[in-house]
Design a protein around this motif. Structure first.
Motif, PDB file in Angstrom:
ATOM      1  N   LEU A  94       0.933  -1.159   0.064  1.00 45.82           N
ATOM      2  CA  LEU A  94       0.014  -0.046   0.024  1.00 45.82           C
ATOM      3  C   LEU A  94       0.868   1.383   0.088  1.00 45.82           C
ATOM      4  N   GLN A  95       1.934   1.373   0.637  1.00 45.38           N
ATOM      5  CA  GLN A  95       3.065   2.273   0.690  1.00 45.38           C
ATOM      6  C   GLN A  95       3.367   2.504  -0.724  1.00 45.38           C
ATOM      7  N   ARG A  96       3.742   1.520  -1.192  1.00 54.19           N
ATOM      8  CA  ARG A  96       4.392   1.517  -2.596  1.00 54.19           C
ATOM      9  C   ARG A  96       3.221   2.136  -3.786  1.00 54.19           C
ATOM     10  N   LEU A  97       2.064   1.801  -3.429  1.00 56.19           N
ATOM     11  CA  LEU A  97       1.029   2.266  -4.359  1.00 56.19           C
ATOM     12  C   LEU A  97       0.729   3.570  -4.171  1.00 56.19           C
ATOM     13  N   GLY A  98       1.096   4.183  -2.872  1.00 56.92           N
ATOM     14  CA  GLY A  98       0.909   5.698  -2.613  1.00 56.92           C
ATOM     15  C   GLY A  98      -0.066   5.917  -1.694  1.00 56.92           C
ATOM     16  N   CYS A  99      -0.726   4.748  -0.846  1.00 58.24           N
ATOM     17  CA  CYS A  99      -1.760   5.059   0.010  1.00 58.24           C
ATOM     18  C   CYS A  99      -1.139   5.960   1.298  1.00 58.24           C
ATOM     19  N   ASP A 100      -1.919   6.737   1.647  1.00 58.57           N
ATOM     20  CA  ASP A 100      -1.504   7.775   2.757  1.00 58.57           C
ATOM     21  C   ASP A 100      -1.448   7.240   4.065  1.00 58.57           C
ATOM     22  N   VAL A 101      -2.466   6.295   4.283  1.00 60.19           N
ATOM     23  CA  VAL A 101      -2.864   5.859   5.947  1.00 60.19           C
ATOM     24  C   VAL A 101      -3.259   4.508   5.739  1.00 60.19           C
ATOM     25  N   GLY A 102      -2.977   3.652   6.654  1.00 59.21           N
ATOM     26  CA  GLY A 102      -3.449   2.519   6.773  1.00 59.21           C
ATOM     27  C   GLY A 102      -4.007   2.345   8.245  1.00 59.21           C
ATOM     28  N   GLN A 103      -5.206   1.334   8.477  1.00 56.32           N
ATOM     29  CA  GLN A 103      -5.771   1.168   9.551  1.00 56.32           C
ATOM     30  C   GLN A 103      -6.022  -0.104   9.684  1.00 56.32           C
ATOM     31  N   GLY A 104      -5.728  -0.983  10.989  1.00 58.93           N
ATOM     32  CA  GLY A 104      -6.157  -2.328  10.972  1.00 58.93           C
ATOM     33  C   GLY A 104      -5.271  -2.994  12.190  1.00 58.93           C
TER      34      GLY A 104
END
Length: 172
Positions: free
Chosen positions: A143-153
């Motif tokens: 997700l970081q590589r895809l450019g996602c800003d924030v993760g939750q879980g």
């Protein structure tokens, strides 16, 4: 905030919540009582909130919350009546990609392509992107590589009592 780093609290609201008398005033008063700035609270709504005959009233109330400085998130995007109109026409600050897409994001094909396109689309509209239900380091890294800003879980932490949260934030 007791020397702790700034954080944001998400509040899930339903159509009934949005349309209840005095929601804007109650939320702003609670923030004042807790000595929190408006940007510390993010109102999370699902796409179904924008459907139905009350759509103009819902839009007006969300716009008032937005104008008061609160953030608005479109939650569980892609699971119901996903419409790009919601991203274009409503006062949205962030797009929360539903866990059902994140579960399969490591697989080539469908879910990964949808997640990648949603990230690009949201960023093009100036929105923050949140991935819901991140369960593993591999999902996080992708997700970081895809450019996602924030993760939750659960990858980031399990539910915990308020004192444990305070200790965790103080340690950062």
């Amino acid at each position: 905030m007791d020397g702790l780093p700034p954080t944001r609290i998400g509040l899930n609201v339903t159509e009934a919540d949005v349309l209840s008398d005095g929601l804007v005033e109650r939320v702003l008063e609670r923030l004042r009582t807790c000595d929190l700035p408006p940007e510390a609270l993010e109102i999370e709504v699902t796409e179904t909130v924008f459907l139905g005959p009350q759509r103009p009233a819902v839009t007006h109330i969300l716009q008032r919350l937005h104008d008061a400085g609160l953030r608005i998130a479109l939650d569980d995007f892609g699971t119901g009546y996903a419409s790009l109109v919601h991203l274009r026409d409503f006062p949205i600050h962030s797009l929360k990609i539903d866990k059902s897409f994140i579960d399969d994001v490591e697989q080539e094909g469908g879910s990964r392509l949808i997640v990648e396109m949603l990230i690009q689309l949201a960023h093009g509209l100036g929105l923050e992107v949140v991935a819901e239900g991140v369960e593993s380091g591999a999902q996080h890294r992708l997700l970081q590589r895809l450019g996602c800003d924030v993760g939750q879980g659960h990858h980031y932490g399990m539910a915990m009592p308020a004192d444990a949260v305070r200790a965790l934030l103080a340690a950062e």
